[in-house]
Design an enzyme around this catalytic site. Structure first.
Site, mmCIF file in Angstrom:
data_model
loop_
_atom_site.group_PDB
_atom_site.id
_atom_site.type_symbol
_atom_site.label_atom_id
_atom_site.label_comp_id
_atom_site.label_asym_id
_atom_site.label_seq_id
_atom_site.Cartn_x
_atom_site.Cartn_y
_atom_site.Cartn_z
ATOM 1 N N ASN A 132 0.869 -1.175 0.000
ATOM 2 C CA ASN A 132 0.000 0.000 0.000
ATOM 3 C C ASN A 132 0.906 1.224 0.000
ATOM 4 O OD1 ASN A 132 -1.737 2.097 0.589
ATOM 5 N ND2 ASN A 132 -2.178 1.429 2.685
ATOM 6 N N LYS A 160 0.088 4.328 -0.242
ATOM 7 C CA LYS A 160 -0.491 5.544 0.353
ATOM 8 C C LYS A 160 -0.226 6.742 -0.577
ATOM 9 C CE LYS A 160 0.087 3.296 4.730
ATOM 10 N NZ LYS A 160 0.180 3.386 6.178
ATOM 11 N N HIS A 214 -9.295 1.254 4.774
ATOM 12 C CA HIS A 214 -8.009 1.323 5.471
ATOM 13 C C HIS A 214 -8.184 2.228 6.686
ATOM 14 C CE1 HIS A 214 -3.910 2.505 6.401
ATOM 15 N NE2 HIS A 214 -3.553 1.366 5.845
ATOM 16 N N GLU A 220 -6.585 4.597 7.808
ATOM 17 C CA GLU A 220 -6.396 6.032 7.549
ATOM 18 C C GLU A 220 -7.650 6.629 6.901
ATOM 19 O OE1 GLU A 220 -2.680 5.559 5.485
ATOM 20 O OE2 GLU A 220 -1.750 4.966 7.379
ATOM 21 N N GLU A 245 -5.278 -5.047 10.616
ATOM 22 C CA GLU A 245 -4.243 -4.035 10.806
ATOM 23 C C GLU A 245 -4.482 -3.277 12.111
ATOM 24 O OE1 GLU A 245 -2.238 -2.853 6.879
ATOM 25 O OE2 GLU A 245 -3.988 -1.579 7.128
ATOM 26 N N GLY A 255 2.762 2.154 10.631
ATOM 27 C CA GLY A 255 3.716 3.244 10.472
ATOM 28 C C GLY A 255 4.474 3.596 11.737
ATOM 29 N N SER A 266 3.614 -2.286 10.185
ATOM 30 C CA SER A 266 5.067 -2.383 10.368
ATOM 31 C C SER A 266 5.649 -3.736 9.946
ATOM 32 C CB SER A 266 5.459 -2.041 11.805
ATOM 33 O OG SER A 266 5.108 -0.692 12.078
ATOM 34 N N GLY A 300 2.929 -1.163 4.185
ATOM 35 C CA GLY A 300 3.007 0.251 3.820
ATOM 36 C C GLY A 300 4.437 0.651 3.520
HETATM 37 P P1 PGA Z 1 3.076 0.207 7.535
HETATM 38 O O1 PGA Z 1 1.592 0.436 6.947
HETATM 39 O O2 PGA Z 1 3.578 -1.083 6.934
HETATM 40 O O3 PGA Z 1 3.869 1.387 7.067
HETATM 41 O O4 PGA Z 1 2.937 0.114 9.007
HETATM 42 C C1 PGA Z 1 0.706 -0.634 6.787
HETATM 43 C C2 PGA Z 1 -0.601 -0.149 6.222
HETATM 44 O O5 PGA Z 1 -1.035 0.966 6.545
HETATM 45 O O6 PGA Z 1 -1.257 -0.862 5.428
#
Ligand code: PGA
Length: 249
Positions: free
Chosen positions: A9, A11, A95, A97, A167, A173, A213, A234
């Protein structure tokens, strides 16, 4: 046997030049990786370039979001049929976010899942608890509400075409990955919800990804859990070498 999925992803990262440069490096690194589905979800404006760059490869392209109407006066929105027409096979839905910054609800998610399925896309439905919810021991309750809210009234056939991503928001993140055991516990709980709502067969067939992560150095431990069917990645999907080493765990 559930086929693993490793999905990136991106973003709101990478312009078109950076998108093309990524695939130049990434393609040879996964050219013989046939053990899993490989999906990259770039921003809308880079979808076409990504589809062209991955033609004649096993890399699939997905959107990061969609709107539930097919077309209409909805300024700024993109529909399922539009994603399908550009060459997407997958799309992320709800997601965290999207939930956090754009107020998306479980009912929005449900409508988006149906729209994605109607367009012939595979939705990856994202669910997961926030830090305060985990601390208050409400993880299962949150997962249950999000799962049932997003999948309510889907037929068995519709459900068989969706993928779930667990998630935990506190792991996204932040560099704080859930332990493989924690993730597996959440996955087991989600699978139990699938069994209750759909059937034991649907539960054992449903692919559930872990996200938050995921990095080259923790993917093996996560994938060693039989409950974990892949990763939604991500930050570590932005670099071709790092994402290839996750794909080739
Ligand atoms: P991250 O994001 O791997 O940077 O933690 C995962 C995601 O938001 O799908």
């Amino acid at each position: 046997m559930r086929r693993p999925i490793l999905a990136g992803n991106w973003k709101m990262y990478k312009n078109i030049t950076e998108t093309c440069a990524f695939f130049e490096k990434f393609k040879p690194l996964v050219a013989t990786s046939t053990h899993c589905d490989i999906v990259i979800c770039p921003t809308f404006v880079n979808l076409q370039a990504a589809v062209e760059a991955t033609r004649d490869t096993t890399i699939d392209i997905g959107g990061q979001n969609l709107f539930w109407e097919k077309e209409g006066a909805y300024t700024g929105e993109i529909s399922g049929p539009m994603l399908k027409a550009v060459g997407c096979k997958w799309v992320l839905v709800a997601h965290s976010e999207r939930r956090q910054y754009f107020g998306e609800t479980n009912e929005d998610a449900r409508k988006k899942i149906v729209a994605a399925l109607d367009a012939g896309l595979t939705p990856i439905y994202c669910i997961g608890e926030k830090l305060d919810e985990r601390q208050a021991e409400r993880t299962h309750e949150v997962l249950e509400t999000q799962f049932h809210g997003g999948t309510a009234r889907l037929t068995m056939e519709q459900f068989s075409r969706i993928v779930i991503a667990y998630e935990p928001c506190w792991a996204i993140g932040t560099g704080k990955v859930a332990t493989p055991e924690m993730a597996a516990d959440a996955h087991r709980y989600i699978r139990e919800q699938v069994r209750k709502s759909f059937s034991p067969e649907a539960a054992s067939a449903c692919r559930i990804l872990y996200g938050g992560s995921v990095k080259p150095d923790n993917i093996r431990g996560l994938m060693a859990q039989p409950e974990i069917d892949g990763g939604l990645v991500g930050g570590a999907s932005l670099d071709p070498v790092s994402f290839a080493s996750i794909v080739n765990f």
